[in-house]
Write an enzyme that holds these catalytic residues in place. Structure first.
Site: not given
Ligand code: AMP
Length: 284
Positions: A31, A33, A37, A147, A153, A187
């Site tokens: 979330g 977002l 995302h 991502g 990860q 963050r």
């Molecule tokens: P998170 O909500 O931070 O757990 O991220 C969910 C997904 O979004 C994960 O697969 C992340 O790697 C991807 N993600 C987060 N930030 C970015 C970004 N700046 N560009 C591309 N993908 C992202």
């Protein structure tokens, strides 16, 4: 757009979808977002007839209580955005839905789990793989999207799917950045003015490193150059800087032609921990 809060509702909805032989894409998120995302959702929309996005702040992957408690949340806004992106289902499970019992099994990760995030965030990847396994089993997507920003990860989730024969393709999506070069991250919302301005130097440092490495400067020389560069910014405290080969995620010091590498960084900017990486190939 359907919003499911329980696994029962999700499975009932997806049964109908599957009977129409649609291909299903899954985008797992925590979330708050942002554009990163959105790129995953758009990629899933391009590849699949049906897209599921999950929003769940997974407690088992946080090794720092404070980080978990302060993790940004904006469910109402997230749902509006997902609707505007024509996401088909959003799965927002509660802790009780995701963890009806405390997990009794866990993952033993190989060397890829011991370095970088694995080293500095003990237990983090075990929690990630638990939650992702649950989501993959509940949704049973054809393709799941992760991502590049969280490259280690992505790699471990690929190994999870391959080693445990999850019938899913794991797809990597390029990092999306703010105009300053800073990688979008939930963050980032916690960064104040000066820290936010200085944070983009993580990416600038990575680009400087990439250029040197591409010109055959060994990593043992490149690393102190980047460290010195980052010392100029009072809010940045480097945690690690590593060069890995993306194919097998082994830490290396030199690059060879026709192989793909990632220069990876983790740093605190004020007290907010950020990670980033740049991927490159060397053509000689
Ligand atoms: P998170 O909500 O931070 O757990 O991220 C969910 C997904 O979004 C994960 O697969 C992340 O790697 C991807 N993600 C987060 N930030 C970015 C970004 N700046 N560009 C591309 N993908 C992202």
């Amino acid at each position: 757009m359907e919003v499911c809060y329980t696994t029962t509702d999700l499975i009932t909805d997806l049964q109908q979808v599957r009977s129409k032989h649609s291909s299903i894409g899954l985008v797992p998120t925590m979330g708050a977002l942002h554009e990163g995302h959105f790129a995953l959702i758009r990629e899933s929309k391009r590849d699949n007839e049906f897209t599921v996005c999950s929003i769940y702040v997974n407690p088992t992957q946080f090794n720092d209580r404070d980080d978990f408690n302060k993790y940004p949340k904006s469910l109402e806004k997230d749902l509006k955005i997902l609707d505007s992106l024509s996401c088909d289902i959003v799965f927002c499970p509660s802790d009780e839905e995701m963890y009806p019992v405390k997990p009794r099994v866990g993952f033993t990760l190989g060397t890829v789990g011991d370095i970088m995030e694995g080293k500095y965030r003990p237990g983090h990847f075990n929690g990630v793989l638990l939650a992702v396994s649950k989501l993959l089993n509940k949704v049973q997507p054809d393709i799941a999207y992760f991502g590049q920003k969280d490259l280690q990860q992505y790699m471990l989730i690929r190994y999870l799917a391959e080693d445990l024969s999850f019938p899913v393709k794991i797809k990597r999506v390029e990092t999306v950045r703010e105009e300053s070069g800073l990688a979008f991250s939930s963050r980032n919302r916690r960064l104040s003015g000066k820290a936010l301005r200085e944070a983009s130097n993580l990416y600038k440092g990575l680009l400087k490193g990439k250029e040197k490495l591409s010109n055959e400067v060994p990593f043992t020389e490149v690393k102190p150059l980047i460290e010195n560069y980052l010392c100029n910014f009072a809010s940045i405290k480097l945690e690690y800087l590593e060069l890995v080969e993306t194919d097998n995620f082994q830490v290396v010091n030199d690059v060879e032609s026709d192989r793909e590498y990632a220069l990876c960084i983790a740093a605190y900017v004020d007290d907010i921990r950020l990670i980033d990486n740049v991927i490159f190939e060397v053509d000689r």
